[in-house]
Scaffold this motif. Structure first.
Motif, PDB file in Angstrom:
ATOM      1  N   SER A  44      46.993  48.534  44.748  1.00 20.79           N
ATOM      2  CA  SER A  44      47.519  49.702  44.031  1.00 20.79           C
ATOM      3  C   SER A  44      48.927  49.454  43.520  1.00 20.79           C
ATOM      4  O   SER A  44      49.746  48.836  44.194  1.00 20.79           O
ATOM      5  N   GLY A  45      49.187  49.987  42.328  1.00 19.91           N
ATOM      6  CA  GLY A  45      50.505  49.914  41.722  1.00 19.91           C
ATOM      7  C   GLY A  45      51.045  51.310  41.498  1.00 19.91           C
ATOM      8  O   GLY A  45      50.451  52.298  41.934  1.00 19.91           O
ATOM      9  N   PRO A  46      52.156  51.422  40.785  1.00 25.38           N
ATOM     10  CA  PRO A  46      52.770  52.730  40.555  1.00 25.38           C
ATOM     11  C   PRO A  46      51.869  53.697  39.776  1.00 25.38           C
ATOM     12  O   PRO A  46      52.015  54.906  39.896  1.00 25.38           O
ATOM     13  N   THR A  47      50.923  53.159  39.023  1.00 26.35           N
ATOM     14  CA  THR A  47      50.031  54.028  38.246  1.00 26.35           C
ATOM     15  C   THR A  47      48.729  54.332  38.961  1.00 26.35           C
ATOM     16  O   THR A  47      47.866  55.012  38.424  1.00 26.35           O
ATOM     17  N   GLY A  48      48.547  53.797  40.185  1.00 22.49           N
ATOM     18  CA  GLY A  48      47.326  54.055  40.940  1.00 22.49           C
ATOM     19  C   GLY A  48      46.607  52.771  41.307  1.00 22.49           C
ATOM     20  O   GLY A  48      47.177  51.680  41.255  1.00 22.49           O
ATOM     21  N   VAL A  49      45.333  52.916  41.659  1.00 17.72           N
ATOM     22  CA  VAL A  49      44.532  51.766  42.071  1.00 17.72           C
ATOM     23  C   VAL A  49      44.281  50.856  40.874  1.00 17.72           C
ATOM     24  O   VAL A  49      43.851  51.305  39.817  1.00 17.72           O
ATOM     25  N   LEU A  50      44.568  49.576  41.052  1.00 22.59           N
ATOM     26  CA  LEU A  50      44.391  48.592  39.990  1.00 22.59           C
ATOM     27  C   LEU A  50      43.109  47.791  40.161  1.00 22.59           C
ATOM     28  O   LEU A  50      42.494  47.369  39.185  1.00 22.59           O
ATOM     29  N   LEU A  51      42.711  47.568  41.427  1.00 19.35           N
ATOM     30  CA  LEU A  51      41.610  46.667  41.712  1.00 19.35           C
ATOM     31  C   LEU A  51      41.142  46.896  43.137  1.00 19.35           C
ATOM     32  O   LEU A  51      41.927  47.262  43.998  1.00 19.35           O
ATOM     33  N   GLY A  52      39.865  46.682  43.362  1.00 20.09           N
ATOM     34  CA  GLY A  52      39.332  46.711  44.715  1.00 20.09           C
ATOM     35  C   GLY A  52      38.763  45.345  45.062  1.00 20.09           C
ATOM     36  O   GLY A  52      38.299  44.608  44.187  1.00 20.09           O
ATOM     37  N   VAL A  53      38.819  44.998  46.344  1.00 20.30           N
ATOM     38  CA  VAL A  53      38.242  43.750  46.827  1.00 20.30           C
ATOM     39  C   VAL A  53      37.368  44.126  48.020  1.00 20.30           C
ATOM     40  O   VAL A  53      37.856  44.707  48.989  1.00 20.30           O
ATOM     41  N   ARG A  54      36.082  43.811  47.936  1.00 15.80           N
ATOM     42  CA  ARG A  54      35.104  44.254  48.933  1.00 15.80           C
ATOM     43  C   ARG A  54      34.469  43.086  49.665  1.00 15.80           C
ATOM     44  O   ARG A  54      34.116  42.092  49.059  1.00 15.80           O
ATOM     45  N   ARG A  55      34.315  43.254  50.990  1.00 16.12           N
ATOM     46  CA  ARG A  55      33.683  42.228  51.827  1.00 16.12           C
ATOM     47  C   ARG A  55      32.189  42.174  51.537  1.00 16.12           C
ATOM     48  O   ARG A  55      31.491  43.176  51.588  1.00 16.12           O
ATOM     49  N   ASP A  56      31.705  40.979  51.226  1.00 19.13           N
ATOM     50  CA  ASP A  56      30.282  40.708  51.050  1.00 19.13           C
ATOM     51  C   ASP A  56      30.016  39.386  51.755  1.00 19.13           C
ATOM     52  O   ASP A  56      30.193  38.321  51.170  1.00 19.13           O
ATOM     53  N   PRO A  57      29.602  39.445  53.043  1.00 22.85           N
ATOM     54  CA  PRO A  57      29.442  38.216  53.816  1.00 22.85           C
ATOM     55  C   PRO A  57      28.447  37.227  53.214  1.00 22.85           C
ATOM     56  O   PRO A  57      28.555  36.033  53.432  1.00 22.85           O
ATOM     57  N   GLY A  58      27.500  37.697  52.437  1.00 22.31           N
ATOM     58  CA  GLY A  58      26.503  36.814  51.851  1.00 22.31           C
ATOM     59  C   GLY A  58      26.874  36.289  50.475  1.00 22.31           C
ATOM     60  O   GLY A  58      26.078  35.617  49.825  1.00 22.31           O
ATOM     61  N   ARG A  59      28.073  36.557  50.044  1.00 14.67           N
ATOM     62  CA  ARG A  59      28.483  36.148  48.700  1.00 14.67           C
ATOM     63  C   ARG A  59      28.436  34.631  48.549  1.00 14.67           C
ATOM     64  O   ARG A  59      28.866  33.898  49.429  1.00 14.67           O
ATOM     65  N   VAL A  60      27.915  34.212  47.432  1.00 17.60           N
ATOM     66  CA  VAL A  60      27.871  32.799  47.076  1.00 17.60           C
ATOM     67  C   VAL A  60      28.880  32.601  45.949  1.00 17.60           C
ATOM     68  O   VAL A  60      28.863  33.348  44.978  1.00 17.60           O
TER      69      VAL A  60
END
Length: 135
Positions: A44-60
């Motif tokens: 998050s920055g001064p203007t709000g949420v910029l990006l999310g990063v989500r756990r995906d244990p099976g990610r390739v």
């Protein structure tokens, strides 16, 4: 009339903390957990949420541009909890196709606070209730 919305791009990865710190540093932004979702970290920055990063244990890791590559990114569209059903109707009317993961309850009126879809071209996105725990 359309439901007021905002969105955040969510990157799926096996270890979200280091990636979130990378983007937090790169974007000079704060990094912290999402309320109600232990697998999601928000940048998050001064203007709000910029990006999310989500756990995906099976990610390739991506092998782009090979066509058999798995989903690496999805769009999360945030709405107020009371607007979730209406936002779903709007999305479907525009051509979205509901996509259920095992155990999801994506019926209109359900207590689930996030619902998964494919856009008309097949890209994944989620309608999620802003500030509500993921059910």
């Amino acid at each position: 009339m359309t439901v007021p919305k905002t969105s955040v791009l969510v990157l799926d990865c096996a270890e979200p903390e280091p990636l979130a710190r990378f983007y937090g540093s790169l974007l000079d932004a704060a990094v912290g957990p999402a309320e109600g979702d232990a697998d999601l970290i928000l940048v998050s920055g001064p203007t709000g949420v910029l990006l999310g990063v989500r756990r995906d244990p099976g990610r390739v890791p991506p092998s782009w541009p090979l066509p058999e590559d798995s989903q690496q990114v999805h769009l999360r569209i945030l709405v107020t909890p009371e607007s979730l059903d209406e936002a779903e109707r709007e999305a479907v009317a525009l051509g979205a196709r509901p996509v259920a993961a095992e155990g999801d309850d994506t019926r209109p009126g359900s207590r689930t606070t996030q619902r998964r879809y494919a856009d008309p071209a097949g890209h994944a996105f989620v309608l999620a209730a802003l500030g509500e725990p993921v059910g």
